[in-house]
Design an enzyme around this catalytic site. Structure first.
Site, PDB file in Angstrom:
ATOM      1  N   CYS A   2       0.843  -1.302  -0.141  1.00  0.00           N
ATOM      2  CA  CYS A   2      -0.052  -0.108   0.039  1.00  0.00           C
ATOM      3  C   CYS A   2       0.879   1.180   0.002  1.00  0.00           C
ATOM      4  CB  CYS A   2      -0.779   0.029   1.087  1.00  0.00           C
ATOM      5  SG  CYS A   2      -2.042  -1.392   1.334  1.00  0.00           S
ATOM      6  N   ARG A  27       4.085  -0.030  -4.620  1.00  0.00           N
ATOM      7  CA  ARG A  27       3.787  -0.669  -3.271  1.00  0.00           C
ATOM      8  C   ARG A  27       2.633  -1.339  -3.316  1.00  0.00           C
ATOM      9  NH1 ARG A  27       6.817   1.754   0.416  1.00  0.00           N
ATOM     10  NH2 ARG A  27       5.331   0.926   2.077  1.00  0.00           N
ATOM     11  N   TRP A  75      -2.533  -2.873  -1.744  1.00  0.00           N
ATOM     12  CA  TRP A  75      -2.181  -4.132  -1.867  1.00  0.00           C
ATOM     13  C   TRP A  75      -3.052  -4.900  -0.901  1.00  0.00           C
ATOM     14  CZ3 TRP A  75      -0.028  -8.218   1.196  1.00  0.00           C
ATOM     15  CH2 TRP A  75       0.561  -9.226   0.429  1.00  0.00           C
ATOM     16  N   ASN A 101      -2.288   1.913   5.728  1.00  0.00           N
ATOM     17  CA  ASN A 101      -1.204   0.768   5.117  1.00  0.00           C
ATOM     18  C   ASN A 101      -0.902  -0.166   6.470  1.00  0.00           C
ATOM     19  OD1 ASN A 101       0.804  -0.835   4.141  1.00  0.00           O
ATOM     20  ND2 ASN A 101       2.393   0.887   4.739  1.00  0.00           N
ATOM     21  N   GLY A 102      -0.906  -1.445   6.279  1.00  0.00           N
ATOM     22  CA  GLY A 102      -0.831  -2.266   7.476  1.00  0.00           C
ATOM     23  C   GLY A 102      -1.778  -3.375   7.775  1.00  0.00           C
ATOM     24  N   GLU A 484      18.310 -16.774  -7.598  1.00  0.00           N
ATOM     25  CA  GLU A 484      17.986 -15.450  -8.182  1.00  0.00           C
ATOM     26  C   GLU A 484      17.277 -15.394  -9.403  1.00  0.00           C
ATOM     27  OE1 GLU A 484      16.987 -12.789  -6.745  1.00  0.00           O
ATOM     28  OE2 GLU A 484      17.199 -11.091  -8.230  1.00  0.00           O
ATOM     29  N   LYS A 488      13.493 -14.215 -10.452  1.00  0.00           N
ATOM     30  CA  LYS A 488      13.359 -13.304 -11.358  1.00  0.00           C
ATOM     31  C   LYS A 488      12.091 -13.685 -12.361  1.00  0.00           C
ATOM     32  CE  LYS A 488      14.796  -9.657  -9.826  1.00  0.00           C
ATOM     33  NZ  LYS A 488      14.735 -10.498  -8.656  1.00  0.00           N
ATOM     34  N   GLU A 491       8.481 -14.239 -10.906  1.00  0.00           N
ATOM     35  CA  GLU A 491       7.703 -13.026 -10.553  1.00  0.00           C
ATOM     36  C   GLU A 491       7.456 -12.124 -11.708  1.00  0.00           C
ATOM     37  OE1 GLU A 491       9.609 -10.259  -7.632  1.00  0.00           O
ATOM     38  OE2 GLU A 491      11.503 -10.566  -8.494  1.00  0.00           O
ATOM     39  N   HIS A 507      20.719 -36.163  -7.317  1.00  0.00           N
ATOM     40  CA  HIS A 507      19.837 -36.719  -5.969  1.00  0.00           C
ATOM     41  C   HIS A 507      18.315 -36.258  -6.149  1.00  0.00           C
ATOM     42  CE1 HIS A 507      23.478 -37.180  -3.872  1.00  0.00           C
ATOM     43  NE2 HIS A 507      23.996 -35.894  -4.328  1.00  0.00           N
ATOM     44  N   LYS A 609       5.950  -4.088  -3.745  1.00  0.00           N
ATOM     45  CA  LYS A 609       7.561  -3.835  -3.746  1.00  0.00           C
ATOM     46  C   LYS A 609       7.976  -4.085  -2.455  1.00  0.00           C
ATOM     47  CE  LYS A 609      11.576  -2.255  -4.951  1.00  0.00           C
ATOM     48  NZ  LYS A 609      12.252  -3.383  -5.864  1.00  0.00           N
TER      49      LYS A 609
END
Ligand code: M6R
Length: 614
Positions: A2, A27, A75, A101-102, A484, A488, A491, A507, A609
């Site tokens: 948010c 965000r 968000w 936000n939260g 990584e 990438k 996402e 294995h 983000k």
């Protein structure tokens, strides 16, 4: 999680808020909304989906002009991402409007209490209760600042709240607990934002707030207090980047711009680290040499890409300093009852400095008397403020949700930390440290070389555009890079992608290899005993089973050629520093593939983000 904007001044509040939301959209982008104070009433519009939907709605049905307003990009946590759950939320009489936000953890109980009093709540959100509670306070005669103090004292959880009262049009009031909020200081105008990008176009003077504080902005000034009303003061600071840093600079995506900014970002992160005497200096280290010498264990905590930077750090710190290092996901750390004490250094890596999992983990570490060092890119954010020491990464603002320059500059900070510890503990000679610093200083040029070959990588993205699954293999410091690379791709391109330690393949994961499966192979430099040979064996094993091998290998490595369907050349760098260059083609690949698949690279679905909820 948010984005929040608040404004009071002489400009069009709509323009300031919408512009701020554009910069805050990274965000969260499940919905966007705005409330303007006009003629003793609130004019509100809010829409599910991206900010563009809100802008279209406002174009079609303009809002009245106003110079005080608040805005939000969401968000979603409580309630589906639809118009009804979008912020701002209003009190019953539409006098108070709130963005948040939260997570308000006791909202169910508060909501039940309000409903028992006859309040009718319209959304499924936790936020709406705060609008009703604030409005109840102002209707009883409190001003909005006092109302905010009173309400915050009954809220549990993490929150930033920003509110306006239609009957008090020249005031915007905000509060924070464990969630980001900064104040922008202007002339005859003031601003609020989740971060400084919300108002960077108008001012670079900002005020940092502590936990559990309420801030009131008017045209004339800013006042701060605790939740109990005790006057307090924020900490003023100057933002050292400008509007152009928050713009795309001709690139199609912020992510692509940020990939190409890495030579500069890495160079900036190395600036000023060597003193006149040749010794390394870390300005905000704040831990004495003796405290560092007493450390006998390091635990690195982080999430996502920052976690993978931490995995690379383990190789460097253990090799250069001979201190045992554990690397742990911050979301797991606190819940396993970790063994820590005053001789454990906890290193928290976070680009945003606001990741809730990491924040809670460092708080736990400090209760165990451990020292905490933050590696962070965001000045004034919570994690460095609550840490004993900090190394800032100086990447500049990272707007694309997928971390790129954030990651490479975190790696630089990790190397600096490792070298600094080696200097203090005497595990490396000064000339060795100077030599590695000189190698690090060559890295910006090496990254530039890789970037100059971006077209080769883009061609690969076209060739493998229809593949639905990818594997990434690495060994040693290349293993976190494989992880990584896979993150990438997941996402951004929403494709199945997995990273493995090449030696682990046999294995189990080798069963995944099928005809034509693209496998990225991060080939270590040849100089390292056995590592290169072992990687070659892994590549042969997957190729023998039909995989297409896309090898990232250093210049002059001819041994790779017989086993590679494609080779992307990397400049020659030492093995421990190779992640700084080998990650670049993987960033370019996922950015390009996602673009070709028609995805929104800067705002991938379901993500935000900065993850400020646990
Ligand atoms: O701000 P932080 O570094 O604490 O964020 C941690 C992760 O959320 C972040 O790295 C995330 O994994 C990125 N989207 C990866 O590109």
């Amino acid at each position: 999680m948010c984005g929040i904007v608040g404004y009071v001044g002489n400009r069009s509040a709509q323009d300031v808020v919408i512009e701020g939301l554009r910069r805050m959209e990274y965000r969260g982008y499940d919905s966007a909304g705005i409330a303007l104070v006009h003629a003793d009433a609130l004019a509100v519009d809010k829409r599910a989906g991206k900010l563009a939907n809100l802008e279209k709605a406002i174009d079609e049905t303009p809002l009245p002009s106003a110079t005080t307003g608040i805005g939000h990009t969401r968000w979603a946590t409580h309630g589906a991402p639809n118009d009804r759950n979008a912020h701002p939320h209003l009190g019953e009489q539409r006098r108070v409007g709130v963005v948040h936000n939260g997570i308000i953890e006791n909202f169910a109980e508060l909501r039940a209490g309000l409903e028992a009093e006859g309040h009718d709540l319209l959304s499924e959100t936790d936020t709406e209760v705060t609008a009703h509670l604030l409005e109840r306070e102002v209707l009883a005669g409190a001003d909005l600042t006092t109302a905010m103090q009173n309400v915050c004292r009954v809220l549990e959880g993490a929150f930033t709240l920003v509110a306006v009262d239609a009957a008090d049009p020249e005031r915007v009031v905000a509060a924070r607990r464990n969630s980001p909020l900064v104040v922008g200081l202007g002339e005859g105008e003031n601003f609020l934002g989740s971060d400084v990008a919300a108002f960077i176009e108008f001012t670079r003077d900002a005020l940092e707030l502590d936990q559990d504080q309420v801030v009131t902005i008017t045209r004339e000034g800013v006042s701060v207090s605790g939740f109990d009303g005790t006057p307090a003061e924020g900490r003023p600071y100057h933002v050292d980047w400008d509007l152009s840093a928050a713009e795309k600079d001709g690139h199609d995506w912020f992510m692509r711009k940020e990939i190409f900014e890495q030579p500069r970002a890495v160079a900036d992160s190395l600036l000023g680290r060597r003193g006149r005497n040749g010794l390394l200096q870390l300005d905000e280290m704040r831990l004495s040499d003796q405290e560092l010498r007493d450390i006998d264990k390091i635990i690195i905590i982080a999430a996502g890409t920052s976690f993978y930077a931490g995995m690379v750090a383990k190789y460097a710190i253990e090799h250069w300093c001979r201190i045992p290092v554990e690397v742990e996901l911050s979301s797991e750390f606190r819940y396993r009852d970790p063994i820590l004490d005053y001789s454990t250094l906890v290193v928290a890596i976070s680009q945003s400095g606001e990741t809730a999992d990491t924040l809670q983990a460092i708080r736990h570490a400090r209760t165990q008397r451990s020292k905490v060092l933050a590696i962070c890119n965001t000045n004034g954010s919570t994690i460095p403020r609550e840490s004993d020491a900090v190394i800032y990464t100086h990447a500049g603002p990272e707007i694309g949700v997928a971390s790129t320059k954030g990651y490479t500059t975190q790696l630089v900070a990790c190397y600096l930390l490792a070298l600094y510890l080696a200097q203090v503990k005497g595990t490396r000679y000064g000339d060795e440290i100077a030599q590695i610093m000189a190698q690090l200083e060559q890295i910006p040029a090496a990254i530039t070389e890789v970037l100059e070959r971006a077209d080769e990588v883009y061609a690969l993205a076209e060739e493998y555009r229809t593949s639905s699954s990818f594997i990434f293999l690495g060994r040693h410091a290349g293993f976190p890079v494989a992880l990584e690379g896979a993150l990438k791709l997941k996402e951004l391109a929403y494709l199945h992608a997995e990273g493995f330690a090449a030696g682990e393949l046999k294995h189990g994961p080798i069963a995944l290899i099928d005809d034509g499966l693209p496998v990225f192979c991060i080939v270590p430099p040849q100089g390292r005993d056995q590592l290169h040979d072992k990687m070659l064996s892994g590549i042969q094993e997957v190729r023998a089973r039909g995989a297409r091998t896309l090898c990232l290998a250093e210049e002059g490595d001819a041994r790779i050629e017989p086993y590679a369907d494609h080779v992307v050349r990397l400049p020659r760098v030492p093995v421990l520093l190779q992640p700084l260059v080998s990650v670049i083609p993987l960033q370019l690949f996922s950015c390009e593939l996602a673009t070709r698949l028609g995805h929104d690279v800067d705002q991938p679905r379901n993500l935000a983000k900065s993850v400020t909820v646990e």
